[in-house]
Write a protein that holds these residues in place. Structure first.
Motif, PDB file in Angstrom:
ATOM      1  N   SER A  37       0.826  -1.198   0.000  1.00 35.97           N
ATOM      2  CA  SER A  37       0.000   0.000   0.000  1.00 35.97           C
ATOM      3  C   SER A  37       0.860   1.248   0.000  1.00 35.97           C
ATOM      4  CB  SER A  37      -0.903   0.002   1.239  1.00 35.97           C
ATOM      5  OG  SER A  37      -1.549   1.245   1.377  1.00 35.97           O
ATOM      6  N   ALA A  38       0.351   2.288  -0.627  1.00 39.77           N
ATOM      7  CA  ALA A  38       1.005   3.589  -0.595  1.00 39.77           C
ATOM      8  C   ALA A  38       0.432   4.458   0.523  1.00 39.77           C
ATOM      9  CB  ALA A  38       0.846   4.286  -1.947  1.00 39.77           C
ATOM     10  N   LEU A  39      -0.445   3.895   1.360  1.00 36.14           N
ATOM     11  CA  LEU A  39      -1.053   4.637   2.457  1.00 36.14           C
ATOM     12  C   LEU A  39      -0.510   4.131   3.798  1.00 36.14           C
ATOM     13  CD1 LEU A  39      -3.193   6.738   3.368  1.00 36.14           C
ATOM     14  CD2 LEU A  39      -4.812   4.837   3.495  1.00 36.14           C
ATOM     15  N   PRO A  40       0.207   4.960   4.533  1.00 33.32           N
ATOM     16  CA  PRO A  40       0.720   4.534   5.836  1.00 33.32           C
ATOM     17  C   PRO A  40      -0.422   4.162   6.787  1.00 33.32           C
ATOM     18  CG  PRO A  40       1.755   6.588   5.136  1.00 33.32           C
ATOM     19  CD  PRO A  40       0.626   6.324   4.193  1.00 33.32           C
ATOM     20  N   GLY A  41      -0.238   3.042   7.485  1.00 39.18           N
ATOM     21  CA  GLY A  41      -1.216   2.613   8.471  1.00 39.18           C
ATOM     22  C   GLY A  41      -2.280   1.665   7.952  1.00 39.18           C
ATOM     23  N   TRP A  42      -2.188   1.238   6.707  1.00 36.82           N
ATOM     24  CA  TRP A  42      -3.161   0.284   6.146  1.00 36.82           C
ATOM     25  C   TRP A  42      -2.904  -1.061   6.815  1.00 36.82           C
ATOM     26  CZ3 TRP A  42      -5.913   1.056   1.142  1.00 36.82           C
ATOM     27  CH2 TRP A  42      -6.736  -0.033   0.818  1.00 36.82           C
ATOM     28  N   MET A  43      -3.817  -1.489   7.657  1.00 42.50           N
ATOM     29  CA  MET A  43      -3.650  -2.706   8.434  1.00 42.50           C
ATOM     30  C   MET A  43      -4.505  -3.845   7.903  1.00 42.50           C
ATOM     31  SD  MET A  43      -1.577  -1.928  10.879  1.00 42.50           S
ATOM     32  CE  MET A  43      -0.760  -0.363  11.064  1.00 42.50           C
ATOM     33  N   VAL A  44      -4.074  -5.058   8.187  1.00 48.05           N
ATOM     34  CA  VAL A  44      -4.890  -6.243   7.929  1.00 48.05           C
ATOM     35  C   VAL A  44      -4.967  -7.049   9.221  1.00 48.05           C
ATOM     36  CG1 VAL A  44      -4.578  -6.418   5.421  1.00 48.05           C
ATOM     37  CG2 VAL A  44      -2.912  -7.465   6.940  1.00 48.05           C
ATOM     38  N   VAL A  45      -6.167  -7.506   9.518  1.00 48.43           N
ATOM     39  CA  VAL A  45      -6.429  -8.359  10.676  1.00 48.43           C
ATOM     40  C   VAL A  45      -6.679  -9.746  10.103  1.00 48.43           C
ATOM     41  CG1 VAL A  45      -7.940  -8.744  12.658  1.00 48.43           C
ATOM     42  CG2 VAL A  45      -7.411  -6.400  11.931  1.00 48.43           C
ATOM     43  N   VAL A  46      -5.825 -10.699  10.446  1.00 46.44           N
ATOM     44  CA  VAL A  46      -5.786 -12.010   9.795  1.00 46.44           C
ATOM     45  C   VAL A  46      -6.099 -13.116  10.802  1.00 46.44           C
ATOM     46  CG1 VAL A  46      -4.283 -13.589   8.481  1.00 46.44           C
ATOM     47  CG2 VAL A  46      -3.947 -11.116   8.315  1.00 46.44           C
ATOM     48  N   HIS A 125      -0.703   1.628  -6.618  1.00 45.07           N
ATOM     49  CA  HIS A 125       0.540   2.367  -6.836  1.00 45.07           C
ATOM     50  C   HIS A 125       1.669   1.380  -7.145  1.00 45.07           C
ATOM     51  CE1 HIS A 125      -0.322   6.537  -5.167  1.00 45.07           C
ATOM     52  NE2 HIS A 125      -1.480   5.904  -5.064  1.00 45.07           N
ATOM     53  N   PRO A 126       2.682   1.830  -7.874  1.00 46.73           N
ATOM     54  CA  PRO A 126       3.842   0.957  -8.127  1.00 46.73           C
ATOM     55  C   PRO A 126       4.617   0.716  -6.829  1.00 46.73           C
ATOM     56  CG  PRO A 126       4.252   3.165  -8.975  1.00 46.73           C
ATOM     57  CD  PRO A 126       2.824   3.141  -8.515  1.00 46.73           C
ATOM     58  N   PRO A 127       5.341  -0.386  -6.752  1.00 41.23           N
ATOM     59  CA  PRO A 127       6.103  -0.711  -5.540  1.00 41.23           C
ATOM     60  C   PRO A 127       7.024   0.406  -5.048  1.00 41.23           C
ATOM     61  CG  PRO A 127       6.056  -2.604  -6.989  1.00 41.23           C
ATOM     62  CD  PRO A 127       5.425  -1.457  -7.751  1.00 41.23           C
ATOM     63  N   THR A 128       7.517   1.226  -5.958  1.00 37.48           N
ATOM     64  CA  THR A 128       8.407   2.318  -5.547  1.00 37.48           C
ATOM     65  C   THR A 128       7.686   3.361  -4.688  1.00 37.48           C
ATOM     66  OG1 THR A 128       7.925   3.473  -7.627  1.00 37.48           O
ATOM     67  CG2 THR A 128       9.930   2.084  -7.551  1.00 37.48           C
ATOM     68  N   GLU A 129       6.359   3.349  -4.702  1.00 41.17           N
ATOM     69  CA  GLU A 129       5.578   4.309  -3.921  1.00 41.17           C
ATOM     70  C   GLU A 129       4.955   3.674  -2.671  1.00 41.17           C
ATOM     71  OE1 GLU A 129       2.745   6.271  -6.470  1.00 41.17           O
ATOM     72  OE2 GLU A 129       4.287   6.744  -7.950  1.00 41.17           O
ATOM     73  N   TRP A 130       5.184   2.395  -2.450  1.00 37.23           N
ATOM     74  CA  TRP A 130       4.633   1.746  -1.266  1.00 37.23           C
ATOM     75  C   TRP A 130       5.282   2.296  -0.011  1.00 37.23           C
ATOM     76  CZ3 TRP A 130       4.853  -4.097  -2.979  1.00 37.23           C
ATOM     77  CH2 TRP A 130       3.921  -4.308  -3.990  1.00 37.23           C
ATOM     78  N   VAL A 131       4.581   2.192   1.100  1.00 40.48           N
ATOM     79  CA  VAL A 131       5.117   2.604   2.391  1.00 40.48           C
ATOM     80  C   VAL A 131       6.374   1.776   2.654  1.00 40.48           C
ATOM     81  CG1 VAL A 131       4.637   2.779   4.866  1.00 40.48           C
ATOM     82  CG2 VAL A 131       2.786   3.166   3.203  1.00 40.48           C
ATOM     83  N   SER A 132       7.436   2.429   3.092  1.00 41.02           N
ATOM     84  CA  SER A 132       8.699   1.726   3.334  1.00 41.02           C
ATOM     85  C   SER A 132       8.576   0.784   4.527  1.00 41.02           C
ATOM     86  CB  SER A 132       9.830   2.728   3.596  1.00 41.02           C
ATOM     87  OG  SER A 132       9.653   3.327   4.874  1.00 41.02           O
ATOM     88  N   THR A 133       9.425  -0.230   4.555  1.00 40.63           N
ATOM     89  CA  THR A 133       9.408  -1.167   5.678  1.00 40.63           C
ATOM     90  C   THR A 133       9.758  -0.446   6.983  1.00 40.63           C
ATOM     91  OG1 THR A 133      11.674  -1.859   5.193  1.00 40.63           O
ATOM     92  CG2 THR A 133       9.888  -3.204   4.280  1.00 40.63           C
ATOM     93  N   ALA A 134      10.646   0.524   6.933  1.00 38.01           N
ATOM     94  CA  ALA A 134      11.004   1.281   8.136  1.00 38.01           C
ATOM     95  C   ALA A 134       9.790   2.050   8.665  1.00 38.01           C
ATOM     96  CB  ALA A 134      12.159   2.232   7.847  1.00 38.01           C
ATOM     97  N   GLU A 135       9.016   2.657   7.779  1.00 35.33           N
ATOM     98  CA  GLU A 135       7.820   3.398   8.200  1.00 35.33           C
ATOM     99  C   GLU A 135       6.747   2.442   8.715  1.00 35.33           C
ATOM    100  OE1 GLU A 135       5.217   6.769   8.800  1.00 35.33           O
ATOM    101  OE2 GLU A 135       7.336   6.295   8.988  1.00 35.33           O
TER     102      GLU A 135
END
Length: 153
Positions: A37-46, A125-135
């Motif tokens: 996701s390109a949106l910070p905080g997009w969570m999944v409950v699995v 969004h393309p992978p280059t715009e995804w939220v970084s692993t650090a974020e």
């Protein structure tokens, strides 16, 4: 299920998962930051069990889900200053039919075309715009203490 991403992740020892993949885990449900996701905080409950429909939940799984969704929504509003959190369940993508519920923050400055169902545009969004692993890890570490605690009532 060797081709199910969630089953593969759930089979790993929680301590081996990065912070973003183990925000919450009670043995029934696991919360992770969405990785595409390109949106910070997009969570999944699995779910830990491989099920594909809410109707397949056990009474124990169902009893935990409502309070968990509420707590996660509150945490996203507090930590990310979201106005609300959308809660969505589809689980139709190839390899991702394992029950997972999207809990998505809706920031106050959200563009109109990204509100409601338009929120899924952040998954295109393309992978280059995804939220970084650090974020993702930073957000996970901020949210984790709020889930399952007395901080949210």
């Amino acid at each position: 299920m060797s081709d199910c991403y969630s089953c593969i992740q759930n089979a790993l020892p929680p301590s081996s998962l990065p912070s973003r993949e183990r925000i919450y885990d009670d043995g029934l449900w696991r919360v992770a930051h969405s990785f595409n996701s390109a949106l910070p905080g997009w969570m999944v409950v699995v779910t830990h069990r491989h099920i594909t429909s809410l109707s397949q939940m056990t009474p124990a799984e169902a009893a935990v889900l409502g309070p968990l969704l509420r707590s996660l929504s509150i945490a996203l509003e507090r930590i990310l200053e979201a106005e609300k959190a959308y809660v969505l369940f589809l689980a139709e993508a190839e390899g991702f039919n394992h029950l997972h519920i999207h809990v998505v923050p809706r920031p106050p400055e959200q563009p109109e075309d990204r509100r409601g169902p338009g929120i899924f545009g952040y998954l295109k969004h393309p992978p280059t715009e995804w939220v970084s692993t650090a974020e993702m890890d930073r957000i996970a570490d901020a949210i984790r203490p709020l889930l399952g605690s007395d901080a949210i009532r």
